[in-house]
Design an enzyme around this catalytic site. Structure first.
Site, PDB file in Angstrom:
ATOM      1  N   SER A   1      23.089 -51.652  54.629  1.00 23.92           N
ATOM      2  CA  SER A   1      23.834 -51.035  53.540  1.00 23.92           C
ATOM      3  C   SER A   1      22.979 -50.549  52.381  1.00 23.92           C
ATOM      4  CB  SER A   1      24.896 -52.003  53.027  1.00 23.92           C
ATOM      5  OG  SER A   1      25.943 -52.112  53.969  1.00 23.92           O
TER       6      SER A   1
ATOM      7  N   HIS B   1      20.237 -53.480  45.880  1.00 23.77           N
ATOM      8  CA  HIS B   1      21.227 -53.399  46.957  1.00 23.77           C
ATOM      9  C   HIS B   1      20.697 -54.191  48.139  1.00 23.77           C
ATOM     10  CE1 HIS B   1      24.650 -51.993  49.259  1.00 23.77           C
ATOM     11  NE2 HIS B   1      25.048 -51.279  48.220  1.00 23.77           N
TER      12      HIS B   1
ATOM     13  N   GLY C   1      21.508 -55.291  52.527  1.00 26.46           N
ATOM     14  CA  GLY C   1      22.084 -54.751  53.746  1.00 26.46           C
ATOM     15  C   GLY C   1      22.035 -55.744  54.882  1.00 26.46           C
TER      16      GLY C   1
ATOM     17  N   GLY D   1      22.167 -58.893  63.131  1.00 26.16           N
ATOM     18  CA  GLY D   1      20.971 -59.725  63.163  1.00 26.16           C
ATOM     19  C   GLY D   1      19.800 -59.180  62.383  1.00 26.16           C
TER      20      GLY D   1
END
Length: 436
Positions: A57, A283, A285, A289
């Site tokens: 992300s 940020h 993400g 995995g």
């Protein structure tokens, strides 16, 4: 510390059962890179600073940057309704269809139920087909009423990029960001990633049977890159090189109801926080995995990107950030919220019930005066993660913490109500409504 970084990183991944990791950081104008462990426990291939990891992300900030670039060129404003940019755009609520804006999408305030992981094929029309499928998405919360993480919103945003540039999102990303910054190790499609040494995600300690997410999730989380390229992207936001005013993306748009996970506010794409008096722009993400974190401290100019392919990655990242920012900038990273020293008496029973949104069901029951939480992944990713249970301990009247079995990292949950009295729980940066 830089000279011993590889050894220290090796010790750190061993402590948190992380198969492999890589770190790049910019400090006082100089880039430093380090790597340790393996890309795949089955093959034993070693991680190098040039190895590619899925940054998940963190991709969302790149997509937000694409739209900010188009806004600077006059193609839209952040307050332009999406329906004016995408002919035929629809979601389940007719009013939201006509009024949701780009700003809502990029600040996770649209209320569109956002964890729709839908495989619409490998073709260049995958985003168009995904957005068409959003016509049935209900509202997780009323437009603008709170903050809830919305992957679907960023796929829709990526489709806006396609419509305005006349090319597929992957190519627009290359033309708008990757090529202007001279990034050589940043890709979105697996056939390109295969030309480099690429990490494999690990689930429960073993290589995952699924390498990555479907192409339709591209603008929400499909960039694969080496950490140095991610730091270079961050540097363009900190020092200039892409946007005329990158700091406009750091303006707080909404307070996060649970400020104990990643930050206190959301900006345009970015997560905002404060450590030890220093502004933090970041940020994170997660894919299958694989995990990543990008932190920037505008006050010191330090940028850090860390990536990992399994293990207790959240605890690993927090430990790494705590040591690294203390060493580099003398900045104290706040500890993760955990239980109070003295027991807190609250009326926990009022929070019992079922909370549900697309992709997730959470069942809260009363147990020994406290709460027990059962978390179940639903939808397309249900087969990739087993249901998990944990006890929730009260920190205050609305805030609870708990730990999954064998995980050293505490998770936090905040129970709250919207202005209309609707009950929600905020956990994992998502607002989940109580349905029963």
């Amino acid at each position: 510390m830089a000279g011993a970084m590889d050894d220290w990183l090796g010790e750190l991944i061993a402590a948190y059962d992380v198969p492999g990791a890589a770190v790049a950081y910019l400090h006082q104008g100089e880039m430093h890179e380090s790597a340790a462990g393996v890309l795949n426990r089955r093959t034993g291939a070693q991680v190098t600073p040039d190895s590619l990891f899925q940054i998940g992300s963190v991709t969302k900030v790149w997509t937000a940057t694409q739209l900010a670039l188009l806004a600077e060129q006059g193609a839209l404003t952040l307050d332009t309704p999406v329906a004016e940019l995408l002919p035929g755009f629809r979601v389940g609520d007719p009013e939201v269809t006509g009024t949701v804006t780009v700003r809502h999408l990029l600040s996770h305030t649209s209320g569109i139920d956002g964890d729709l992981f839908l495989d619409t094929g490998r073709g260049d029309d995958c985003l168009e087909r995904y957005v068409a499928a959003c016509a049935d998405l209900a509202q997780n919360h009323p437009l603008g009423a709170t903050q809830s993480y919305c992957n679907a919103g960023f796929v829709i945003a990526g489709r806006v990029v396609e419509h305005l540039t006349g090319t597929v999102w992957d190519q627009a990303l290359r033309e708008q960001i990757i090529e202007p910054l001279g990034l050589t190790h940043t890709w979105t499609l697996p056939e390109d990633v295969l030309r480099f040494g690429a990490a494999v995600g690990h689930v429960d300690g073993e290589p995952s049977s699924v390498w990555g997410l479907m192409r339709s999730c591209g603008p929400a989380g499909l960039i694969t890159a080496r950490p140095a390229d991610v730091v270079a992207f961050g540097r363009a936001h900190l020092e200039g090189g892409l946007l005329k005013d990158p700091r406009a993306l750091w303006e707080p748009q909404v307070a996060i109801p649970n400020p104990h996970t990643l930050g206190t506010h959301w900006g345009i794409g970015w997560i905002l926080d404060e450590w030890d008096g220093q502004r933090v722009v970041s940020h994170g993400g997660n894919t299958i995995g694989q995990s990543s974190m990008l932190w920037m401290l505008p006050g010191t100019g330090t940028i850090v990107c860390a990536v990992a392919n399994g293990g207790h990655s959240a605890a690993f990242f927090h430990h790494l950030a705590t040591e690294l920012f203390r060493e580099l900038d003398g900045v104290a990273v706040p500890p993760v919220l955990g239980p109070t020293e003295q027991p807190v008496e609250v009326d926990a029973a009022r929070y019992a019930g079922v909370y549900e949104r697309v992709g997730s069901r959470m069942t809260v029951t009363v147990r020994d005066g406290g709460l027990r939480l059962l978390m179940e992944v639903t939808g397309a990713l249900a087969g990739l993660q087993e249901p998990a249970e944990l006890d929730l301990l009260p920190v205050d009247d609305v805030t609870f913490v708990g730990r999954l079995q064998d995980d050293p990292q505490w998770l936090s949950a905040v129970f709250y109500e919207l202005a209309d009295g609707s009950p929600y729980v905020h956990m994992g940066v998502r607002a989940t409504p109580k349905i029963a």
